[in-house]
Design a protein around this motif. Structure first.
Motif, PDB file in Angstrom:
ATOM      1  N   ILE A 192       0.834  -1.204   0.000  1.00 49.78           N
ATOM      2  CA  ILE A 192       0.000   0.000   0.000  1.00 49.78           C
ATOM      3  C   ILE A 192       0.866   1.249   0.000  1.00 49.78           C
ATOM      4  O   ILE A 192       2.013   1.235   0.447  1.00 49.78           O
ATOM      5  CB  ILE A 192      -0.954   0.025   1.215  1.00 49.78           C
ATOM      6  CG1 ILE A 192      -0.166   0.012   2.528  1.00 49.78           C
ATOM      7  CG2 ILE A 192      -1.935  -1.132   1.156  1.00 49.78           C
ATOM      8  CD1 ILE A 192      -1.041   0.247   3.756  1.00 49.78           C
ATOM      9  N   LYS A 193       0.288   2.322  -0.540  1.00 55.25           N
ATOM     10  CA  LYS A 193       0.958   3.611  -0.567  1.00 55.25           C
ATOM     11  C   LYS A 193       0.834   4.264   0.806  1.00 55.25           C
ATOM     12  O   LYS A 193      -0.238   4.251   1.427  1.00 55.25           O
ATOM     13  CB  LYS A 193       0.314   4.505  -1.635  1.00 55.25           C
ATOM     14  CG  LYS A 193       1.024   5.814  -1.886  1.00 55.25           C
ATOM     15  CD  LYS A 193       0.266   6.665  -2.905  1.00 55.25           C
ATOM     16  CE  LYS A 193       0.280   6.062  -4.277  1.00 55.25           C
ATOM     17  NZ  LYS A 193      -0.293   6.982  -5.300  1.00 55.25           N
ATOM     18  N   THR A 194       1.925   4.827   1.300  1.00 54.89           N
ATOM     19  CA  THR A 194       1.919   5.538   2.583  1.00 54.89           C
ATOM     20  C   THR A 194       2.523   6.916   2.388  1.00 54.89           C
ATOM     21  O   THR A 194       3.096   7.219   1.339  1.00 54.89           O
ATOM     22  CB  THR A 194       2.733   4.768   3.640  1.00 54.89           C
ATOM     23  OG1 THR A 194       4.123   4.775   3.256  1.00 54.89           O
ATOM     24  CG2 THR A 194       2.252   3.333   3.784  1.00 54.89           C
ATOM     25  N   GLY A 195       2.396   7.743   3.426  1.00 55.93           N
ATOM     26  CA  GLY A 195       2.980   9.079   3.347  1.00 55.93           C
ATOM     27  C   GLY A 195       4.481   9.044   3.149  1.00 55.93           C
ATOM     28  O   GLY A 195       5.056   9.923   2.484  1.00 55.93           O
ATOM     29  N   ALA A 196       5.130   8.022   3.688  1.00 54.69           N
ATOM     30  CA  ALA A 196       6.584   7.903   3.575  1.00 54.69           C
ATOM     31  C   ALA A 196       7.024   7.095   2.367  1.00 54.69           C
ATOM     32  O   ALA A 196       8.218   7.008   2.087  1.00 54.69           O
ATOM     33  CB  ALA A 196       7.139   7.260   4.847  1.00 54.69           C
ATOM     34  N   GLY A 197       6.074   6.482   1.668  1.00 54.76           N
ATOM     35  CA  GLY A 197       6.450   5.679   0.509  1.00 54.76           C
ATOM     36  C   GLY A 197       5.537   4.495   0.325  1.00 54.76           C
ATOM     37  O   GLY A 197       4.462   4.606  -0.267  1.00 54.76           O
ATOM     38  N   ALA A 198       5.928   3.312   0.853  1.00 57.42           N
ATOM     39  CA  ALA A 198       5.132   2.108   0.676  1.00 57.42           C
ATOM     40  C   ALA A 198       5.446   1.119   1.787  1.00 57.42           C
ATOM     41  O   ALA A 198       6.528   1.145   2.383  1.00 57.42           O
ATOM     42  CB  ALA A 198       5.408   1.475  -0.682  1.00 57.42           C
ATOM     43  N   GLU A 199       4.483   0.245   2.053  1.00 59.51           N
ATOM     44  CA  GLU A 199       4.714  -0.827   3.008  1.00 59.51           C
ATOM     45  C   GLU A 199       3.824  -2.009   2.663  1.00 59.51           C
ATOM     46  O   GLU A 199       2.839  -1.891   1.934  1.00 59.51           O
ATOM     47  CB  GLU A 199       4.441  -0.373   4.444  1.00 59.51           C
ATOM     48  CG  GLU A 199       3.004  -0.014   4.728  1.00 59.51           C
ATOM     49  CD  GLU A 199       2.795   0.376   6.189  1.00 59.51           C
ATOM     50  OE1 GLU A 199       1.793  -0.104   6.771  1.00 59.51           O
ATOM     51  OE2 GLU A 199       3.603   1.147   6.738  1.00 59.51           O
ATOM     52  N   ALA A 200       4.208  -3.169   3.181  1.00 62.41           N
ATOM     53  CA  ALA A 200       3.423  -4.385   2.994  1.00 62.41           C
ATOM     54  C   ALA A 200       3.296  -5.087   4.329  1.00 62.41           C
ATOM     55  O   ALA A 200       4.303  -5.456   4.944  1.00 62.41           O
ATOM     56  CB  ALA A 200       4.105  -5.302   1.968  1.00 62.41           C
ATOM     57  N   ASP A 201       2.066  -5.215   4.786  1.00 62.62           N
ATOM     58  CA  ASP A 201       1.784  -5.855   6.077  1.00 62.62           C
ATOM     59  C   ASP A 201       2.631  -5.257   7.202  1.00 62.62           C
ATOM     60  O   ASP A 201       3.195  -5.965   8.039  1.00 62.62           O
ATOM     61  CB  ASP A 201       2.027  -7.365   5.976  1.00 62.62           C
ATOM     62  CG  ASP A 201       1.085  -8.030   4.987  1.00 62.62           C
ATOM     63  OD1 ASP A 201      -0.082  -7.580   4.897  1.00 62.62           O
ATOM     64  OD2 ASP A 201       1.508  -8.988   4.310  1.00 62.62           O
ATOM     65  N   LEU A 205       8.861  -0.506   2.754  1.00 66.56           N
ATOM     66  CA  LEU A 205       9.549  -0.870   1.518  1.00 66.56           C
ATOM     67  C   LEU A 205      10.191   0.364   0.910  1.00 66.56           C
ATOM     68  O   LEU A 205       9.695   1.489   1.069  1.00 66.56           O
ATOM     69  CB  LEU A 205       8.561  -1.469   0.521  1.00 66.56           C
ATOM     70  CG  LEU A 205       7.806  -2.724   0.966  1.00 66.56           C
ATOM     71  CD1 LEU A 205       6.731  -3.081  -0.058  1.00 66.56           C
ATOM     72  CD2 LEU A 205       8.761  -3.890   1.165  1.00 66.56           C
ATOM     73  N   ASP A 206      11.306   0.173   0.208  1.00 65.99           N
ATOM     74  CA  ASP A 206      11.979   1.276  -0.465  1.00 65.99           C
ATOM     75  C   ASP A 206      11.164   1.675  -1.688  1.00 65.99           C
ATOM     76  O   ASP A 206      11.038   0.887  -2.636  1.00 65.99           O
ATOM     77  CB  ASP A 206      13.381   0.836  -0.891  1.00 65.99           C
ATOM     78  CG  ASP A 206      14.140   1.937  -1.623  1.00 65.99           C
ATOM     79  OD1 ASP A 206      13.607   3.061  -1.757  1.00 65.99           O
ATOM     80  OD2 ASP A 206      15.274   1.655  -2.077  1.00 65.99           O
ATOM     81  N   PRO A 207      10.606   2.892  -1.714  1.00 62.30           N
ATOM     82  CA  PRO A 207       9.759   3.285  -2.841  1.00 62.30           C
ATOM     83  C   PRO A 207      10.526   3.427  -4.152  1.00 62.30           C
ATOM     84  O   PRO A 207       9.928   3.479  -5.225  1.00 62.30           O
ATOM     85  CB  PRO A 207       9.175   4.634  -2.394  1.00 62.30           C
ATOM     86  CG  PRO A 207      10.154   5.160  -1.392  1.00 62.30           C
ATOM     87  CD  PRO A 207      10.703   3.958  -0.686  1.00 62.30           C
TER      88      PRO A 207
END
Length: 311
Positions: free
Chosen positions: A191-200, A204-206
């Motif tokens: 998913i997209k986050t304010g800082a970039g991306a994450e999974a569960d 993650l490095d965007p």
């Protein structure tokens, strides 16, 4: 010039799409679908055979919505069109009782094995990759390569996220120099986050490279790519191991198979980097933004309003 084939995986059931066939959703000014733009870009860069991998139960809708029209367009431009059918029952083992989930992209490519006798690229039907990726892939395919070489159109993770929910991407570990990948891990719920991306919950490095299932496989003219036999053998091993462990949900996915070949040192994967922004339809809510994206590409002169008029 070498013959080159584009294989379009269009058999997905679109479970997250909320019903209907998402590959056939109109997104262009004249009801073009995403596949129209993929086919246009492929023909423009020199691909001269298109293979659609679909399911028998969507064949009539598919031909009515795009197949018959594309056949006519391709015939006038010397491009061959063929169909392969992905069948959940076409397996190298016993069908697990209660299984309804398709077997995945690895099986989709195997469905076309008998139709491929040239270097080929494979793409998803519902992803827009941009012109640069097709140019780079075609230029790579027409060169001579070892049988154990693969190419991958590498996209930047931040350019491939949906505003409307989680997506699955093959996260790539890139060798020094960013010319080859040394591992690819299929990662869900990104998913997209304010800082970039994450999974569960894991960041993650965007800026990392991801696979969007745009792969290229070399072949000698008139012969099937060597990778097809490797993929078929892998499907047998998948049934002996993965299906036995998880009979209802195990999937035979291209990034997973290729990642295993990389870790075993059996294959190399060349990264064909692109800065183009991916877009596609994963959720119904994605449709409007995709429509607006194509409208802007037309306004910017990337495509003609009459899409195929410049070929």
């Amino acid at each position: 010039m070498k013959n080159t084939t584009l294989l379009i995986m269009a058999a997905g059931i679109g479970s997250r799409f909320g019903g209907g066939i998402k590959q056939l959703e109109p997104v262009g000014l004249h009801n073009e679908i995403i596949m129209d733009y993929s086919i246009h870009d492929a023909i423009e860069t020199g691909f001269n055979k298109i293979i659609f991998v679909i399911r028998k139960d969507i064949e009539d809708d598919f031909r009515e919505r795009i197949g018959n029209r594309i056949e006519e367009i391709c015939e006038n431009r010397g491009v061959e069109v063929a169909y392969a059918f992905q069948d959940i029952n076409d397996i190298p083992g016993t069908f697990p009782e209660g299984r309804t989930k398709p077997w995945g992209t690895g099986q989709a490519v195997l469905a076309a094995k008998e139709l491929i006798d040239s270097p080929f690229a494979v793409i998803n039907a519902d992803d827009y990759y941009g012109k640069e990726a097709y140019c780079q892939m075609h230029d790579w395919l027409v060169l001579e390569h070892a049988d154990n070489a693969i190419a991958m159109a590498g996209f930047i993770l931040k350019n491939t996220l949906s505003d409307n929910g989680g997506v699955t991407r093959g996260i790539c570990k890139v060798a020094e120099g960013h010319t080859h990948i040394i591992d690819v891990v299929e990662t869900s719920n990104i998913i997209k986050t304010g800082a970039g991306a994450e999974a569960d919950g894991k960041k993650l490095d965007p800026e990392s490279y991801v696979s969007m299932n745009f792969w290229g496989f070399p072949a000698k003219e008139g012969y099937a790519p060597a990778y097809m036999d490797v993929l078929e053998q892998g499907f047998k091993e998948f049934f002996e191991n993965d299906v036995k462990a998880n009979p209802l949900k195990a999937e035979y996915l291209l990034p997973t198979h290729i990642g295993g070949l990389l870790r075993d040192g059996k294959y190399t994967v060349k990264v064909l980097g692109t800065k183009d922004k991916w877009f596609g339809v994963t959720y119904k809510e994605d449709i409007e933004s995709v429509v607006q994206s194509f409208k802007k590409l037309i306004e910017d002169g990337v495509y003609q309003e009459e899409l195929y008029s410049d070929l």
